[in-house]
Design an enzyme around this catalytic site. Structure first.
Site, PDB file in Angstrom:
ATOM      1  N   TYR A 155     -13.653   4.504  16.933  1.00 16.26           N
ATOM      2  CA  TYR A 155     -12.662   4.829  15.900  1.00 16.26           C
ATOM      3  C   TYR A 155     -12.342   6.328  15.900  1.00 16.26           C
ATOM      4  CZ  TYR A 155     -10.544   4.719  11.187  1.00 16.26           C
ATOM      5  OH  TYR A 155      -9.698   4.818  10.109  1.00 16.26           O
ATOM      6  N   LYS A 159      -8.680   7.938  16.659  1.00 17.61           N
ATOM      7  CA  LYS A 159      -7.988   8.738  15.655  1.00 17.61           C
ATOM      8  C   LYS A 159      -7.736  10.168  16.134  1.00 17.61           C
ATOM      9  CE  LYS A 159      -7.302   5.698  12.441  1.00 17.61           C
ATOM     10  NZ  LYS A 159      -5.915   5.195  12.256  1.00 17.61           N
TER      11      LYS A 159
END
Length: 255
Positions: A155, A159
């Site tokens: 993640y 991002k």
């Protein structure tokens, strides 16, 4: 809210609930016609109903943002039913949190696919309609986790990638009147943070309280905090703002 988006068509991915639903409703309240996109069209019914009951115009669209044909079909439908797309919010996201030694290849690929491939495919389709109009707004959802966060190698990487993607698109699309910015939320009350509490074996209320205590403004974020920021970046008042990542985190970054 003012009506500066009247006449504009906005696409919001991951709009079935949480941050995405709040964004869709806020853009509609600013006058935009909104396509609420999620994996299953039926999951956006509540979002569309709330917009419609408030006098807005909205359309529920089912699409897999990781599939190019699905994305192309969805964007064609939006343009045919609502009009030329002027605003895109790449909000769709998933988490598959785990420590590196426990993380599977599928966990990695799924997160990369939804966040990075999804933003790429949707932005590529949107710019086809924005460039001829010489006007457009693309807002990508990053996260404070882009700075690094234990148990989120996939993640965090996705991002962080969103921020580089944002900066590059701003350079490429700026000459066509299109701005591209990212928002990096901090702790926002959502299904995703509730899942984090479960993963950590904590009561969600206890996690929220702990997060608020470590945040300078002494509260956790709400989906509306992000939606309000999207509305600013989608409007005319932000026309000289592009290539930026705005941390909406109450002053508390993870890194």
């Amino acid at each position: 809210m003012n009506q500066e988006l009247t006449g504009r068509v906005a696409v919001v991915t991951g709009a079935a609930r949480g941050i995405g639903a709040a964004i869709a409703e806020t853009l509609a309240s600013a006058g935009a016609s909104v396509a609420a996109v999620d994996l299953e069209e039926s999951s956006c019914a509540d979002t569309v109903e709330r917009i419609s009951s408030s006098g807005g115009r909205a359309l529920a669209v089912g699409a897999d943002v990781t599939d190019s044909e699905s994305v192309a079909s969805a964007f064609t439908r939006v343009s045919e039913e609502l009009g030329t797309i002027g605003v895109l919010v790449n909000n769709a996201g998933v988490t598959k949190d785990n420590m590196l030694f426990k993380m599977s290849e599928q966990d990695w690929d799924t997160v990369m696919g939804v966040h990075l491939r999804g933003a790429f495919l949707c932005s590529r389709e949107a710019q086809k309609q924005m460039v001829p109009e010489r006007w457009g707004r693309i807002v990508n959802l990053s996260s404070v986790s882009a700075l690094g966060n234990r148990g989120q190698a996939n993640y965090s990487t996705a991002k962080a990638g969103i921020q580089g993607f944002t900066r590059t698109l701003a350079i490429e699309l700026g000459p066509f009147g299109i701005t591209v910015n990212a928002i990096a939320p901090g702790f926002i009350v959502s299904d995703m943070t509730a899942a984090t509490a479960q993963r950590l074996g904590m009561d969600f209320e206890d996690l929220k309280e702990a997060a608020a205590g470590e945040t300078p403004v002494r509260r956790v974020g709400q989906p509306q905090d992000i939606a309000n920021t999207v509305a600013f970046l989608a409007g005319e008042s932000s026309s000289f703002v592009t290539g930026q990542t705005l941390y909406v985190d109450g002053g508390r970054k993870l890194g």
